[in-house]
Design an enzyme around this catalytic site. Structure first.
Site, PDB file in Angstrom:
ATOM      1  N   CYS A   1     -12.140 -18.904 -31.753  1.00 47.67           N
ATOM      2  CA  CYS A   1     -13.404 -19.374 -32.303  1.00 47.67           C
ATOM      3  C   CYS A   1     -13.612 -18.634 -33.621  1.00 47.67           C
ATOM      4  O   CYS A   1     -13.443 -17.423 -33.689  1.00 47.67           O
ATOM      5  CB  CYS A   1     -14.525 -19.043 -31.316  1.00 47.67           C
ATOM      6  SG  CYS A   1     -16.153 -19.009 -32.074  1.00 47.67           S
TER       7      CYS A   1
ATOM      8  N   GLU B   1      12.991  -1.567   7.607  1.00 45.82           N
ATOM      9  CA  GLU B   1      13.398  -1.644   6.193  1.00 45.82           C
ATOM     10  C   GLU B   1      12.643  -2.783   5.527  1.00 45.82           C
ATOM     11  O   GLU B   1      12.117  -3.655   6.208  1.00 45.82           O
ATOM     12  CB  GLU B   1      14.927  -1.838   6.088  1.00 45.82           C
ATOM     13  CG  GLU B   1      15.436  -3.073   6.801  1.00 45.82           C
ATOM     14  CD  GLU B   1      16.934  -3.009   7.154  1.00 45.82           C
ATOM     15  OE1 GLU B   1      17.528  -1.924   7.119  1.00 45.82           O
ATOM     16  OE2 GLU B   1      17.478  -4.073   7.470  1.00 45.82           O
TER      17      GLU B   1
ATOM     18  N   LYS C   1      11.802  -6.251   3.782  1.00 43.78           N
ATOM     19  CA  LYS C   1      12.427  -7.567   3.797  1.00 43.78           C
ATOM     20  C   LYS C   1      12.493  -8.056   2.359  1.00 43.78           C
ATOM     21  O   LYS C   1      11.483  -8.378   1.744  1.00 43.78           O
ATOM     22  CB  LYS C   1      11.637  -8.542   4.652  1.00 43.78           C
ATOM     23  CG  LYS C   1      12.299  -9.906   4.712  1.00 43.78           C
ATOM     24  CD  LYS C   1      11.659 -10.794   5.749  1.00 43.78           C
ATOM     25  CE  LYS C   1      12.443 -12.090   5.890  1.00 43.78           C
ATOM     26  NZ  LYS C   1      12.480 -12.876   4.650  1.00 43.78           N
TER      27      LYS C   1
ATOM     28  N   GLU D   1       3.766 -23.276   2.390  1.00 47.30           N
ATOM     29  CA  GLU D   1       3.553 -24.692   2.699  1.00 47.30           C
ATOM     30  C   GLU D   1       4.775 -25.215   3.466  1.00 47.30           C
ATOM     31  O   GLU D   1       4.642 -25.896   4.476  1.00 47.30           O
ATOM     32  CB  GLU D   1       3.343 -25.480   1.398  1.00 47.30           C
ATOM     33  CG  GLU D   1       3.340 -26.997   1.536  1.00 47.30           C
ATOM     34  CD  GLU D   1       2.097 -27.556   2.219  1.00 47.30           C
ATOM     35  OE1 GLU D   1       1.219 -26.766   2.603  1.00 47.30           O
ATOM     36  OE2 GLU D   1       2.031 -28.788   2.404  1.00 47.30           O
TER      37      GLU D   1
ATOM     38  N   TYR E   1      22.351  -4.640   4.453  1.00 44.53           N
ATOM     39  CA  TYR E   1      21.562  -4.381   5.665  1.00 44.53           C
ATOM     40  C   TYR E   1      22.270  -4.762   6.958  1.00 44.53           C
ATOM     41  O   TYR E   1      21.634  -4.851   7.997  1.00 44.53           O
ATOM     42  CB  TYR E   1      20.188  -5.028   5.591  1.00 44.53           C
ATOM     43  CG  TYR E   1      20.182  -6.516   5.308  1.00 44.53           C
ATOM     44  CD1 TYR E   1      20.763  -7.432   6.181  1.00 44.53           C
ATOM     45  CD2 TYR E   1      19.568  -7.007   4.155  1.00 44.53           C
ATOM     46  CE1 TYR E   1      20.752  -8.781   5.919  1.00 44.53           C
ATOM     47  CE2 TYR E   1      19.538  -8.367   3.883  1.00 44.53           C
ATOM     48  CZ  TYR E   1      20.142  -9.251   4.773  1.00 44.53           C
ATOM     49  OH  TYR E   1      20.119 -10.587   4.500  1.00 44.53           O
TER      50      TYR E   1
ATOM     51  N   ASP F   1       6.532 -21.345  -0.454  1.00 42.90           N
ATOM     52  CA  ASP F   1       7.180 -21.094   0.834  1.00 42.90           C
ATOM     53  C   ASP F   1       6.221 -21.285   2.012  1.00 42.90           C
ATOM     54  O   ASP F   1       6.599 -21.806   3.045  1.00 42.90           O
ATOM     55  CB  ASP F   1       7.745 -19.666   0.890  1.00 42.90           C
ATOM     56  CG  ASP F   1       8.927 -19.509  -0.049  1.00 42.90           C
ATOM     57  OD1 ASP F   1       9.316 -20.511  -0.676  1.00 42.90           O
ATOM     58  OD2 ASP F   1       9.446 -18.383  -0.154  1.00 42.90           O
TER      59      ASP F   1
ATOM     60  N   CYS G   1     -15.769 -24.489 -30.713  1.00 48.79           N
ATOM     61  CA  CYS G   1     -16.012 -23.478 -29.687  1.00 48.79           C
ATOM     62  C   CYS G   1     -17.041 -24.014 -28.690  1.00 48.79           C
ATOM     63  O   CYS G   1     -18.117 -24.461 -29.103  1.00 48.79           O
ATOM     64  CB  CYS G   1     -16.521 -22.195 -30.341  1.00 48.79           C
ATOM     65  SG  CYS G   1     -17.156 -20.995 -29.141  1.00 48.79           S
TER      66      CYS G   1
ATOM     67  N   LYS H   1       5.917 -10.497   8.301  1.00 52.09           N
ATOM     68  CA  LYS H   1       5.682 -10.999   6.941  1.00 52.09           C
ATOM     69  C   LYS H   1       4.373 -10.438   6.376  1.00 52.09           C
ATOM     70  O   LYS H   1       3.397 -10.259   7.101  1.00 52.09           O
ATOM     71  CB  LYS H   1       5.607 -12.533   6.954  1.00 52.09           C
ATOM     72  CG  LYS H   1       6.912 -13.201   7.319  1.00 52.09           C
ATOM     73  CD  LYS H   1       7.920 -13.128   6.214  1.00 52.09           C
ATOM     74  CE  LYS H   1       8.128 -14.289   5.389  1.00 52.09           C
ATOM     75  NZ  LYS H   1       8.441 -15.559   5.450  1.00 52.09           N
TER      76      LYS H   1
ATOM     77  N   CYS I   1     -21.133 -15.984 -32.705  1.00 50.88           N
ATOM     78  CA  CYS I   1     -20.873 -16.584 -31.392  1.00 50.88           C
ATOM     79  C   CYS I   1     -21.391 -15.667 -30.281  1.00 50.88           C
ATOM     80  O   CYS I   1     -20.923 -14.537 -30.135  1.00 50.88           O
ATOM     81  CB  CYS I   1     -19.372 -16.819 -31.219  1.00 50.88           C
ATOM     82  SG  CYS I   1     -18.951 -17.512 -29.612  1.00 50.88           S
TER      83      CYS I   1
ATOM     84  N   CYS J   1     -20.462 -21.729 -29.261  1.00 50.21           N
ATOM     85  CA  CYS J   1     -21.277 -21.730 -30.488  1.00 50.21           C
ATOM     86  C   CYS J   1     -20.961 -22.899 -31.416  1.00 50.21           C
ATOM     87  O   CYS J   1     -21.543 -22.993 -32.492  1.00 50.21           O
ATOM     88  CB  CYS J   1     -21.112 -20.402 -31.223  1.00 50.21           C
ATOM     89  SG  CYS J   1     -19.509 -20.249 -32.035  1.00 50.21           S
TER      90      CYS J   1
ATOM     91  N   ASP K   1      13.291 -10.405  -0.796  1.00 51.96           N
ATOM     92  CA  ASP K   1      13.190 -11.836  -0.996  1.00 51.96           C
ATOM     93  C   ASP K   1      14.275 -12.252  -1.980  1.00 51.96           C
ATOM     94  O   ASP K   1      14.077 -12.281  -3.180  1.00 51.96           O
ATOM     95  CB  ASP K   1      11.798 -12.165  -1.544  1.00 51.96           C
ATOM     96  CG  ASP K   1      11.426 -13.586  -1.241  1.00 51.96           C
ATOM     97  OD1 ASP K   1      12.168 -14.247  -0.504  1.00 51.96           O
ATOM     98  OD2 ASP K   1      10.380 -14.040  -1.739  1.00 51.96           O
TER      99      ASP K   1
HETATM  100  C1  9MJ Z   1      16.224  -8.824   4.381  1.00 45.43           C
HETATM  101  N1  9MJ Z   1      16.084 -10.095   4.003  1.00 45.43           N
HETATM  102  O1  9MJ Z   1      15.831  -7.911   3.669  1.00 45.43           O
HETATM  103  C2  9MJ Z   1      17.937  -8.855   7.435  1.00 45.43           C
HETATM  104  N2  9MJ Z   1      16.865  -8.576   5.622  1.00 45.43           N
HETATM  105  O2  9MJ Z   1      19.155  -8.807   9.511  1.00 45.43           O
HETATM  106  C3  9MJ Z   1      17.035  -7.351   6.204  1.00 45.43           C
HETATM  107  N3  9MJ Z   1      17.426  -9.499   6.407  1.00 45.43           N
HETATM  108  C4  9MJ Z   1      18.647  -9.496   8.509  1.00 45.43           C
HETATM  109  N4  9MJ Z   1      17.702  -7.535   7.344  1.00 45.43           N
HETATM  110  C5  9MJ Z   1      19.756  -9.699  10.343  1.00 45.43           C
HETATM  111  N5  9MJ Z   1      16.587  -6.184   5.701  1.00 45.43           N
HETATM  112  C6  9MJ Z   1      19.605 -10.953   9.838  1.00 45.43           C
HETATM  113  C7  9MJ Z   1      18.900 -10.823   8.645  1.00 45.43           C
END
Ligand code: 9MJ
Length: 670
Positions: free
Chosen positions: A429, A116, A118, A37, A228, A35, A411, A317, A435, A414, A120
């Site tokens: 080995c 809260e 974030k 990159e 959320y 991600d 090995c 992040k 060894c 040795c 993934d």
């Molecule tokens: C995540 N990904 O945990 C939002 N999100 O709120 C949380 N994403 C979000 N909130 C508004 N906890 C747009 C996205």
């Protein structure tokens, strides 16, 4: 303004790369680059388009949110677009975000923020009509998503019917669908066993699971959701703030994050980010940052949004846990039991908060599966304290002249033959204590913290002592003299004296630590403890046989075989005799422990303990003769539930296992 040729060439290069990565990520759930990159390329393109606005075209990937909806699912137009979040990476950027919020609201006062984790995973919008789940759609490009209703209905934490008071006629609940870490590990194990490609990370596994045409497959995958936000909602607003709205949702039976907090200043936000960051690796699911939202809905409405992201929210992040780098070499490490582990030497890269220059490649099967070669560009992953790992090769970046890597047949230390037992993944080995690498590892193990804990005897020193011919095995440590040691380069008289006295201290130990220190194959701390408690004396253990050993819980035929073999080998008996002659001793304390009421009981620890660390709690319980297990089953006697205990607590309750809190645990162990 004229655009330099290299800028326009680069912009078109970036567009085609990003478009390609978009397809791999969003359509095929199989990303080719990490991600970070992708984010770097995306930001580079954004910057070019800002510097030279004439480069901007409506088809640029910067003008779209996320991925295109897939043809295989019906497309759904979101009645209210699903927004994404802008990111900040440090305190200054967070301060700047807060300043923009204050400026927009024309106030000097920082608003209350809701914070809260974030998650993934994948954003989802679930529509309930008259309280019944009627539709679920992925975010797609924010405007149009995919209809994944049948699949979402299979996810246990998502209510099919809302319960409680004042449920609106129409309400769209938004949140993140994700795969908890444990489920991800189990799924990948099963994929590998079935000869299928494992998923790169939990996010992709979740995406793959949600976009199945056959919802039976989705049902078999361990998905969960935290809510959320809200989309369309009929009737008068029932919540004045984000935190109120989350309470309302929880009241209707939806899962919301237990980590939600409201905060009154940027300093409190930074503190929350730090606290959650520290717990990142112990959470049961992956998070990649913290989301901060202006709590008041009225203020959110005044702030509105710009193109694809709300002005009232930001994602802070955490450092990326996956990065891209090059394999400069592949070396073989020889372990204590002769196991050969291929290790990739990497061009140093900052990932998961540290600089990583080595990553394990595990064994030949793993190398074959990933086809990692010297010269390859790879994705490395470092999550928490886990050893960094190569997750995937970026095949498009492979140079022409690479060759497949094969573990050598001799090995590298040795030159003894390398053996690989049929059906085992590990090559070994065959040199045994001939060894030098195995000898060094055996001595390191002997003096390690959980074994005899010889203070000041580090790995490097052990290597020097073996290389200089001063010691050959652990018993030789006790005949080291001050003269021997102080003659070594970089060893002062003081350190030499300290080491001699540390060796003296280490001589008094426990029977179980002594057994563990011998490095018998498959005998870890817990098994050593069981053996010590069962046999009480070394003579009794030496005289036992495999039939008796198997009687002990936790001891299977393989362990029993290794134990008996160990005590039949002359050189092992010789080392033990010399150790005892040097004065290694242990009081008979283990016997008393079998009187403890916890003796033989199985205990599971879950959640966060406040007063002692997990490892302290475990150590104390083991010392009382309890077994500490990692998962709850019918055989569990007690579950100790700390703060935020999750699925293990739920399972204990459903199985009727006794649950106690931390204070009970403390009474037990004191
Ligand atoms: C995540 N990904 O945990 C939002 N999100 O709120 C949380 N994403 C979000 N909130 C508004 N906890 C747009 C996205």
């Amino acid at each position: 303004m004229t655009i330099p040729t290299e800028s326009s060439v680069r912009a078109s290069e970036l567009r085609s790369l990003i478009n390609r990565y978009n397809v791999l990520y969003y359509v095929e759930d199989s990303p080719e680059v990490p991600d970070v990159e992708y984010d770097r390329l995306f930001r580079e393109l954004q910057q070019l388009e800002t510097d030279y606005p004439a480069l901007l075209s409506t088809d640029s990937p910067t003008q779209r949110v996320g991925g295109k909806a897939l043809d295989k699912f019906e497309q759904i137009t979101h009645s209210i677009p699903m927004l994404s979040l802008d990111n900040v990476f440090n305190e200054d950027e967070l301060q700047a975000f807060n300043q923009r919020v204050c400026d927009w609201l024309n106030t000097a006062d920082t608003p209350i923020y809701a914070a809260e984790p974030k998650l993934d995973g994948l954003a989802i919008s679930i529509r309930y009509e008259q309280g019944i789940l009627v539709q679920a759609a992925t975010r797609g490009d924010g405007a149009i998503g995919e209809n994944v209703t049948a699949n979402v209905r299979t996810i246990p934490t998502i209510p099919l019917v809302l319960h409680g008071e004042s449920i609106p006629d129409v309400v769209e609940i938004r949140g993140e669908i994700f795969m908890p870490k444990a489920g991800f590990e189990a799924l990948n194990q099963a994929q590998i066993e079935a000869g299928k490609k494992p998923f790169v990370n939990p996010r992709n596994a979740a995406a793959g699971a949600l976009r199945q045409l056959d919802s039976k497959i989705t049902a078999s995958r361990p998905l969960a959701m935290y809510c959320y936000g809200l989309g369309e909602i009929s009737g008068d607003s029932q919540a004045l703030s984000h935190s109120d709205a989350m309470q309302l949702l929880a009241g209707w039976g939806c899962r919301v994050s237990p980590e939600l907090e409201t905060l009154n200043s940027v300093a409190e936000c930074l503190d929350y980010i730090e606290r959650l960051g520290e717990r990142r690796n112990s959470l049961e699911y992956e998070i990649d940052g913290v989301v901060l939202k202006v709590d008041s809905i009225a203020l959110q409405q005044r702030l509105g949004f710009v193109s694809r992201a709300p002005r009232w929210a930001i994602a802070h992040k955490f450092p990326a846990q996956e990065e891209m780098t090059q394999v400069e070499d592949i070396e073989i490490q020889v372990g204590r039991t002769g196991a050969l582990t291929p290790v990739a030497r990497l061009k140093p890269v900052f990932v998961g908060g540290v600089t990583v220059s080595n990553a394990t490649l595990h064994n030949q099967d793993e190398i074959d599966r990933k086809d990692v070669r010297v010269g390859d560009t790879v994705i490395v992953r470092r999550a928490g304290d886990v050893i960094p790992e190569v997750v995937q090769v970026v095949l498009t970046k492979r140079p022409d002249d690479t060759v497949k890597f094969v573990i050598p047949s001799l090995c590298p230390v040795c030159q003894s033959e390398v053996e690989r037992v049929e059906g085992e993944a590990i090559a070994r080995c065959s040199g045994g204590l001939y060894c030098p690498a195995q000898r060094k590892e055996a001595i390191k193990h002997f003096s390690s913290r959980k074994a005899l804990d010889v203070d000041g005897l580090g790995d490097k020193l052990v290597e020097v002592l073996v290389d200089e011919g001063l010691i050959n095995d652990s018993a030789d440590l006790f005949s080291l003299s001050l003269e021997h040691l102080s003659a070594l380069e970089r060893m002062g008289e003081k350190s030499a004296l300290n080491l001699i006295s540390a060796l003296q201290v280490a001589k008094t130990t426990t029977f179980s630590r002594f057994l563990y220190s011998l490095g018998i194959r498959e005998v870890g701390e817990a098994t050593a403890r069981s053996l010590a408690m069962t046999y009480l004396t070394l003579d009794a253990l030496k005289a036992t046989d495999e039939v008796q050993l198997i009687e002990i819980e936790d001891v299977g035929p393989i362990v029993a075989h290794h134990v008996v073999t160990f005590f039949h080998q002359a050189h092992n008996l010789d080392v033990i005799e010399r150790l005892l002659a040097a004065g290694i001793n242990w009081p008979l304390e283990e016997k008393a422990q079998s009187d403890s009421f916890l003796s033989g009981k199985t205990v599971v620890l879950t959640g966060t303990l406040e007063q002692l660390s997990r490892s302290e709690a475990k150590e104390k319980l083991l010392a009382l003769g309890a077994k500490v297990a990692g998962s709850v089953s019918k055989k569990t006697d007690y579950v100790v539930a700390g703060r935020d205990a999750g699925s293990k607590l739920t399972k204990a309750e459903s199985l009727g296992v006794e649950v106690v809190d931390e204070s009970t645990l403390i009474t037990w162990i004191s």
